[in-house]
Design a protein around this motif. Structure first.
Motif, PDB file in Angstrom:
ATOM      1  N   LYS A  83      39.231 -80.270-106.684  1.00  0.00           N
ATOM      2  CA  LYS A  83      39.600 -81.605-106.202  1.00  0.00           C
ATOM      3  C   LYS A  83      39.419 -81.748-104.705  1.00  0.00           C
ATOM      4  O   LYS A  83      39.043 -82.796-104.209  1.00  0.00           O
ATOM      5  CB  LYS A  83      41.070 -81.905-106.542  1.00  0.00           C
ATOM      6  CG  LYS A  83      41.332 -82.177-107.989  1.00  0.00           C
ATOM      7  CD  LYS A  83      42.797 -82.459-108.207  1.00  0.00           C
ATOM      8  CE  LYS A  83      43.116 -82.502-109.682  1.00  0.00           C
ATOM      9  NZ  LYS A  83      44.550 -82.544-109.917  1.00  0.00           N
ATOM     10  N   HIS A  84      39.720 -80.684-103.979  1.00  0.00           N
ATOM     11  CA  HIS A  84      39.740 -80.762-102.518  1.00  0.00           C
ATOM     12  C   HIS A  84      38.910 -79.657-101.881  1.00  0.00           C
ATOM     13  O   HIS A  84      39.356 -79.002-100.949  1.00  0.00           O
ATOM     14  CB  HIS A  84      41.183 -80.662-102.008  1.00  0.00           C
ATOM     15  CG  HIS A  84      42.109 -81.640-102.653  1.00  0.00           C
ATOM     16  ND1 HIS A  84      42.044 -82.983-102.422  1.00  0.00           N
ATOM     17  CD2 HIS A  84      43.116 -81.455-103.537  1.00  0.00           C
ATOM     18  CE1 HIS A  84      42.986 -83.599-103.130  1.00  0.00           C
ATOM     19  NE2 HIS A  84      43.632 -82.700-103.827  1.00  0.00           N
ATOM     20  N   SER A  85      37.721 -79.454-102.390  1.00  0.00           N
ATOM     21  CA  SER A  85      36.855 -78.417-101.847  1.00  0.00           C
ATOM     22  C   SER A  85      36.620 -78.644-100.357  1.00  0.00           C
ATOM     23  O   SER A  85      36.396 -79.761 -99.912  1.00  0.00           O
ATOM     24  CB  SER A  85      35.506 -78.431-102.568  1.00  0.00           C
ATOM     25  OG  SER A  85      34.582 -77.640-101.872  1.00  0.00           O
ATOM     26  N   ASP A 117      32.357 -82.745-101.018  1.00  0.00           N
ATOM     27  CA  ASP A 117      33.120 -83.901-101.456  1.00  0.00           C
ATOM     28  C   ASP A 117      32.543 -84.325-102.790  1.00  0.00           C
ATOM     29  O   ASP A 117      31.448 -84.898-102.850  1.00  0.00           O
ATOM     30  CB  ASP A 117      33.013 -85.044-100.437  1.00  0.00           C
ATOM     31  CG  ASP A 117      33.696 -84.690 -99.127  1.00  0.00           C
ATOM     32  OD1 ASP A 117      34.768 -84.070 -99.179  1.00  0.00           O
ATOM     33  OD2 ASP A 117      33.151 -85.037 -98.066  1.00  0.00           O
ATOM     34  N   LEU A 118      33.251 -84.020-103.853  1.00  0.00           N
ATOM     35  CA  LEU A 118      32.748 -84.277-105.190  1.00  0.00           C
ATOM     36  C   LEU A 118      33.173 -85.647-105.703  1.00  0.00           C
ATOM     37  O   LEU A 118      34.271 -86.116-105.416  1.00  0.00           O
ATOM     38  CB  LEU A 118      33.260 -83.210-106.163  1.00  0.00           C
ATOM     39  CG  LEU A 118      32.890 -81.773-105.836  1.00  0.00           C
ATOM     40  CD1 LEU A 118      33.574 -80.829-106.800  1.00  0.00           C
ATOM     41  CD2 LEU A 118      31.392 -81.593-105.884  1.00  0.00           C
ATOM     42  N   LYS A 124      24.031 -82.069-106.208  1.00  0.00           N
ATOM     43  CA  LYS A 124      22.961 -81.937-105.210  1.00  0.00           C
ATOM     44  C   LYS A 124      23.228 -82.874-104.034  1.00  0.00           C
ATOM     45  O   LYS A 124      23.162 -82.464-102.872  1.00  0.00           O
ATOM     46  CB  LYS A 124      21.603 -82.243-105.840  1.00  0.00           C
ATOM     47  CG  LYS A 124      20.431 -82.085-104.876  1.00  0.00           C
ATOM     48  CD  LYS A 124      19.110 -82.324-105.603  1.00  0.00           C
ATOM     49  CE  LYS A 124      17.931 -81.937-104.751  1.00  0.00           C
ATOM     50  NZ  LYS A 124      17.435 -82.961-103.884  1.00  0.00           N
ATOM     51  N   HIS A 125      23.548 -84.106-104.339  1.00  0.00           N
ATOM     52  CA  HIS A 125      23.821 -85.090-103.287  1.00  0.00           C
ATOM     53  C   HIS A 125      25.010 -84.639-102.422  1.00  0.00           C
ATOM     54  O   HIS A 125      24.930 -84.659-101.184  1.00  0.00           O
ATOM     55  CB  HIS A 125      24.109 -86.457-103.914  1.00  0.00           C
ATOM     56  CG  HIS A 125      24.503 -87.494-102.921  1.00  0.00           C
ATOM     57  ND1 HIS A 125      23.606 -88.081-102.055  1.00  0.00           N
ATOM     58  CD2 HIS A 125      25.715 -88.038-102.640  1.00  0.00           C
ATOM     59  CE1 HIS A 125      24.250 -88.944-101.285  1.00  0.00           C
ATOM     60  NE2 HIS A 125      25.526 -88.934-101.625  1.00  0.00           N
ATOM     61  N   SER A 126      26.084 -84.210-103.062  1.00  0.00           N
ATOM     62  CA  SER A 126      27.264 -83.763-102.327  1.00  0.00           C
ATOM     63  C   SER A 126      26.949 -82.571-101.428  1.00  0.00           C
ATOM     64  O   SER A 126      27.397 -82.506-100.283  1.00  0.00           O
ATOM     65  CB  SER A 126      28.385 -83.379-103.301  1.00  0.00           C
ATOM     66  OG  SER A 126      28.833 -84.497-104.004  1.00  0.00           O
ATOM     67  N   ALA A 127      26.169 -81.637-101.961  1.00  0.00           N
ATOM     68  CA  ALA A 127      25.834 -80.438-101.186  1.00  0.00           C
ATOM     69  C   ALA A 127      24.930 -80.770-100.009  1.00  0.00           C
ATOM     70  O   ALA A 127      25.064 -80.205 -98.923  1.00  0.00           O
ATOM     71  CB  ALA A 127      25.165 -79.400-102.090  1.00  0.00           C
ATOM     72  N   GLU A 128      24.005 -81.702-100.208  1.00  0.00           N
ATOM     73  CA  GLU A 128      23.065 -82.031 -99.137  1.00  0.00           C
ATOM     74  C   GLU A 128      23.715 -82.808 -97.996  1.00  0.00           C
ATOM     75  O   GLU A 128      23.315 -82.648 -96.847  1.00  0.00           O
ATOM     76  CB  GLU A 128      21.886 -82.817 -99.707  1.00  0.00           C
ATOM     77  CG  GLU A 128      20.971 -81.943-100.538  1.00  0.00           C
ATOM     78  CD  GLU A 128      19.834 -82.701-101.188  1.00  0.00           C
ATOM     79  OE1 GLU A 128      18.826 -82.048-101.517  1.00  0.00           O
ATOM     80  OE2 GLU A 128      19.941 -83.931-101.388  1.00  0.00           O
ATOM     81  N   ILE A 129      24.712 -83.619 -98.293  1.00  0.00           N
ATOM     82  CA  ILE A 129      25.324 -84.412 -97.219  1.00  0.00           C
ATOM     83  C   ILE A 129      26.508 -83.718 -96.573  1.00  0.00           C
ATOM     84  O   ILE A 129      26.977 -84.161 -95.527  1.00  0.00           O
ATOM     85  CB  ILE A 129      25.743 -85.818 -97.703  1.00  0.00           C
ATOM     86  CG1 ILE A 129      26.845 -85.742 -98.749  1.00  0.00           C
ATOM     87  CG2 ILE A 129      24.540 -86.595 -98.198  1.00  0.00           C
ATOM     88  CD1 ILE A 129      27.467 -87.082 -99.082  1.00  0.00           C
ATOM     89  N   MET A 132      29.794 -74.228-106.910  1.00  0.00           N
ATOM     90  CA  MET A 132      30.864 -75.118-107.349  1.00  0.00           C
ATOM     91  C   MET A 132      30.813 -75.319-108.860  1.00  0.00           C
ATOM     92  O   MET A 132      31.841 -75.297-109.533  1.00  0.00           O
ATOM     93  CB  MET A 132      30.771 -76.464-106.626  1.00  0.00           C
ATOM     94  CG  MET A 132      31.919 -77.385-106.950  1.00  0.00           C
ATOM     95  SD  MET A 132      33.565 -76.722-106.629  1.00  0.00           S
ATOM     96  CE  MET A 132      33.644 -76.906-104.866  1.00  0.00           C
ATOM     97  N   LEU A 133      29.616 -75.460-109.409  1.00  0.00           N
ATOM     98  CA  LEU A 133      29.470 -75.637-110.852  1.00  0.00           C
ATOM     99  C   LEU A 133      29.897 -74.375-111.600  1.00  0.00           C
ATOM    100  O   LEU A 133      30.668 -74.441-112.568  1.00  0.00           O
ATOM    101  CB  LEU A 133      28.023 -76.002-111.188  1.00  0.00           C
ATOM    102  CG  LEU A 133      27.685 -76.230-112.655  1.00  0.00           C
ATOM    103  CD1 LEU A 133      28.594 -77.274-113.296  1.00  0.00           C
ATOM    104  CD2 LEU A 133      26.224 -76.651-112.788  1.00  0.00           C
TER     105      LEU A 133
END
Length: 95
Positions: free
Chosen positions: A14-16, A20-21, A39-44, A59-60
């Protein structure tokens, strides 16, 4: 009496501090949707310590491992398929 503590693993997803998931992303039905979101979360992310691919895959994998026996066979298959989609999204060869 003390109140039961929530599981630390749930708090991580929830709070990595690294990603930011999107809420409930691991409950999505489409493995491609899960992979695209990770992918989007990891890239930004500006806080991750590893490269985007490793952060997303970690994370997965963390989620799958921590959910353990609580995952249905169908949910586990979809999450494992999301790993393959994540590899494809990042241009990594599947082995």
């Amino acid at each position: 009496m003390t109140e039961p503590k929530s599981k630390w693993s749930g708090e991580v997803t929830k709070h990595s501090n690294a990603l930011d998931l999107k809420p409930d992303i691991f409950k999505a039905d489409d493995p491609k949707t899960i992979a695209r979101s990770l992918k989007h979360s990891a890239e930004i992310s500006k806080r991750r310590k590893a490269d985007p691919y490793r952060s997303a895959m970690s994370m997965l994998t963390f989620y799958i491992n921590r959910a353990g026996k609580n995952l249905s066979k169908l949910r586990r298959r979809k999450l494992e398929a999301a790993k393959n989609e994540l590899r494809t999204a990042f241009g990594r060869d599947q082995k």
